[in-house]
Design a protein around this motif. Sequence first.
Motif, PDB file in Angstrom:
ATOM      1  N   SER A   1       0.829  -1.207   0.000  1.00 25.79           N
ATOM      2  CA  SER A   1       0.000   0.000   0.000  1.00 25.79           C
ATOM      3  C   SER A   1       0.863   1.257   0.000  1.00 25.79           C
ATOM      4  N   ALA A   2       1.984   1.228   0.723  1.00 26.83           N
ATOM      5  CA  ALA A   2       2.903   2.377   0.721  1.00 26.83           C
ATOM      6  C   ALA A   2       3.485   2.593  -0.675  1.00 26.83           C
ATOM      7  N   LEU A   3       3.840   1.514  -1.338  1.00 30.49           N
ATOM      8  CA  LEU A   3       4.361   1.630  -2.698  1.00 30.49           C
ATOM      9  C   LEU A   3       3.272   2.085  -3.672  1.00 30.49           C
ATOM     10  N   GLU A   4       2.042   1.652  -3.434  1.00 33.87           N
ATOM     11  CA  GLU A   4       0.921   2.108  -4.261  1.00 33.87           C
ATOM     12  C   GLU A   4       0.718   3.618  -4.104  1.00 33.87           C
ATOM     13  N   CYS A   5       0.861   4.121  -2.880  1.00 36.86           N
ATOM     14  CA  CYS A   5       0.746   5.570  -2.644  1.00 36.86           C
ATOM     15  C   CYS A   5       1.807   6.321  -3.444  1.00 36.86           C
ATOM     16  N   ALA A   6       3.020   5.795  -3.436  1.00 37.36           N
ATOM     17  CA  ALA A   6       4.093   6.441  -4.198  1.00 37.36           C
ATOM     18  C   ALA A   6       3.761   6.468  -5.689  1.00 37.36           C
ATOM     19  N   ALA A   7       3.231   5.365  -6.198  1.00 37.41           N
ATOM     20  CA  ALA A   7       2.879   5.301  -7.623  1.00 37.41           C
ATOM     21  C   ALA A   7       1.741   6.267  -7.959  1.00 37.41           C
ATOM     22  N   ILE A   8       0.754   6.366  -7.083  1.00 35.57           N
ATOM     23  CA  ILE A   8      -0.353   7.303  -7.313  1.00 35.57           C
ATOM     24  C   ILE A   8       0.174   8.724  -7.349  1.00 35.57           C
ATOM     25  N   GLN A   9       1.063   9.046  -6.427  1.00 30.54           N
ATOM     26  CA  GLN A   9       1.634  10.387  -6.405  1.00 30.54           C
ATOM     27  C   GLN A   9       2.475  10.650  -7.651  1.00 30.54           C
ATOM     28  N   ASP A  10       3.159   9.632  -8.151  1.00 30.93           N
ATOM     29  CA  ASP A  10       3.911   9.784  -9.401  1.00 30.93           C
ATOM     30  C   ASP A  10       2.969  10.100 -10.562  1.00 30.93           C
ATOM     31  N   VAL A  11       1.852   9.386 -10.614  1.00 30.02           N
ATOM     32  CA  VAL A  11       0.880   9.599 -11.691  1.00 30.02           C
ATOM     33  C   VAL A  11       0.317  11.014 -11.623  1.00 30.02           C
ATOM     34  N   VAL A  12      -0.058  11.444 -10.431  1.00 26.96           N
ATOM     35  CA  VAL A  12      -0.629  12.780 -10.264  1.00 26.96           C
ATOM     36  C   VAL A  12       0.417  13.859 -10.555  1.00 26.96           C
ATOM     37  N   SER A  13       1.652  13.611 -10.175  1.00 32.89           N
ATOM     38  CA  SER A  13       2.687  14.640 -10.326  1.00 32.89           C
ATOM     39  C   SER A  13       3.117  14.861 -11.776  1.00 32.89           C
ATOM     40  N   VAL A  14       2.639  14.043 -12.700  1.00 35.34           N
ATOM     41  CA  VAL A  14       2.907  14.277 -14.123  1.00 35.34           C
ATOM     42  C   VAL A  14       2.320  15.628 -14.532  1.00 35.34           C
ATOM     43  N   ASN A  15       1.244  16.005 -13.871  1.00 34.70           N
ATOM     44  CA  ASN A  15       0.648  17.320 -14.091  1.00 34.70           C
ATOM     45  C   ASN A  15       1.526  18.352 -13.376  1.00 34.70           C
ATOM     46  N   PRO A  16       2.137  19.287 -14.107  1.00 37.20           N
ATOM     47  CA  PRO A  16       3.051  20.257 -13.497  1.00 37.20           C
ATOM     48  C   PRO A  16       2.436  21.059 -12.353  1.00 37.20           C
ATOM     49  N   ALA A  17       1.145  21.298 -12.408  1.00 35.48           N
ATOM     50  CA  ALA A  17       0.488  22.074 -11.351  1.00 35.48           C
ATOM     51  C   ALA A  17       0.518  21.349 -10.013  1.00 35.48           C
ATOM     52  N   TRP A  18       0.492  20.023 -10.039  1.00 31.98           N
ATOM     53  CA  TRP A  18       0.476  19.253  -8.796  1.00 31.98           C
ATOM     54  C   TRP A  18       1.859  18.777  -8.379  1.00 31.98           C
ATOM     55  N   SER A  19       2.810  18.775  -9.287  1.00 31.40           N
ATOM     56  CA  SER A  19       4.103  18.156  -8.988  1.00 31.40           C
ATOM     57  C   SER A  19       4.830  18.815  -7.819  1.00 31.40           C
ATOM     58  N   MET A  20       4.811  20.125  -7.739  1.00 26.83           N
ATOM     59  CA  MET A  20       5.506  20.795  -6.640  1.00 26.83           C
ATOM     60  C   MET A  20       4.826  20.526  -5.304  1.00 26.83           C
ATOM     61  N   MET A  21       3.515  20.490  -5.300  1.00 25.88           N
ATOM     62  CA  MET A  21       2.772  20.246  -4.073  1.00 25.88           C
ATOM     63  C   MET A  21       3.083  18.866  -3.507  1.00 25.88           C
ATOM     64  N   LEU A  22       3.143  17.872  -4.378  1.00 29.08           N
ATOM     65  CA  LEU A  22       3.324  16.503  -3.925  1.00 29.08           C
ATOM     66  C   LEU A  22       4.783  16.103  -3.747  1.00 29.08           C
ATOM     67  N   LYS A  23       5.706  16.899  -4.266  1.00 32.83           N
ATOM     68  CA  LYS A  23       7.117  16.527  -4.231  1.00 32.83           C
ATOM     69  C   LYS A  23       7.601  16.262  -2.808  1.00 32.83           C
ATOM     70  N   SER A  24       7.337  17.160  -1.884  1.00 30.92           N
ATOM     71  CA  SER A  24       7.856  17.024  -0.520  1.00 30.92           C
ATOM     72  C   SER A  24       7.230  15.853   0.217  1.00 30.92           C
ATOM     73  N   ILE A  25       5.937  15.678   0.091  1.00 25.25           N
ATOM     74  CA  ILE A  25       5.286  14.585   0.807  1.00 25.25           C
ATOM     75  C   ILE A  25       5.684  13.234   0.228  1.00 25.25           C
ATOM     76  N   THR A  26       5.928  13.157  -1.071  1.00 28.72           N
ATOM     77  CA  THR A  26       6.329  11.898  -1.700  1.00 28.72           C
ATOM     78  C   THR A  26       7.707  11.461  -1.231  1.00 28.72           C
ATOM     79  N   ILE A  27       8.670  12.352  -1.311  1.00 32.67           N
ATOM     80  CA  ILE A  27      10.046  11.997  -0.981  1.00 32.67           C
ATOM     81  C   ILE A  27      10.188  11.630   0.484  1.00 32.67           C
TER      82      ILE A  27
END
Length: 117
Positions: free
Chosen positions: A75-101
């Motif tokens: 499930s943790a790895l699935e969360c990372a993959a979901i965040q990767d998919v969402v972060s393809v959109n430049p508008a969301w990538s900066m927001m999710l960058k810190s929480i993902t890493i």
Amino acid sequence: MTAQSFDHERLDVYRLPIDYVSRSFEESQLLEGLHRHDRDLWLHAVQLIPLNIAEGNGKRRRKDRARFLDIACSSALECAAIQDVVSVNPAWSMMLKSITITSTASLSTSTMKWTQS
């Protein structure tokens, strides 16, 4: 009278995902429109991490315990993959960058270590 404490509540491997759940709910508020489905998938997966850790910790047989902890790690790895998919959109990538890493990497690592112990 003091509140009852369960064994899993004292585990770092449980408390870390609880913090991640809290931050994920805050961050996911911004996901709407086309990302509605991604938000729902993310919130479902993020909740499964601590739920499976708690349930696995209650199992007496090592094999049963490992199965639930393996699900939590997935499930943790699935969360990372979901965040990767969402972060393809430049508008969301900066927001999710810190929480993902900071969160998903440490979550999956600590869960895998605990599974192997």
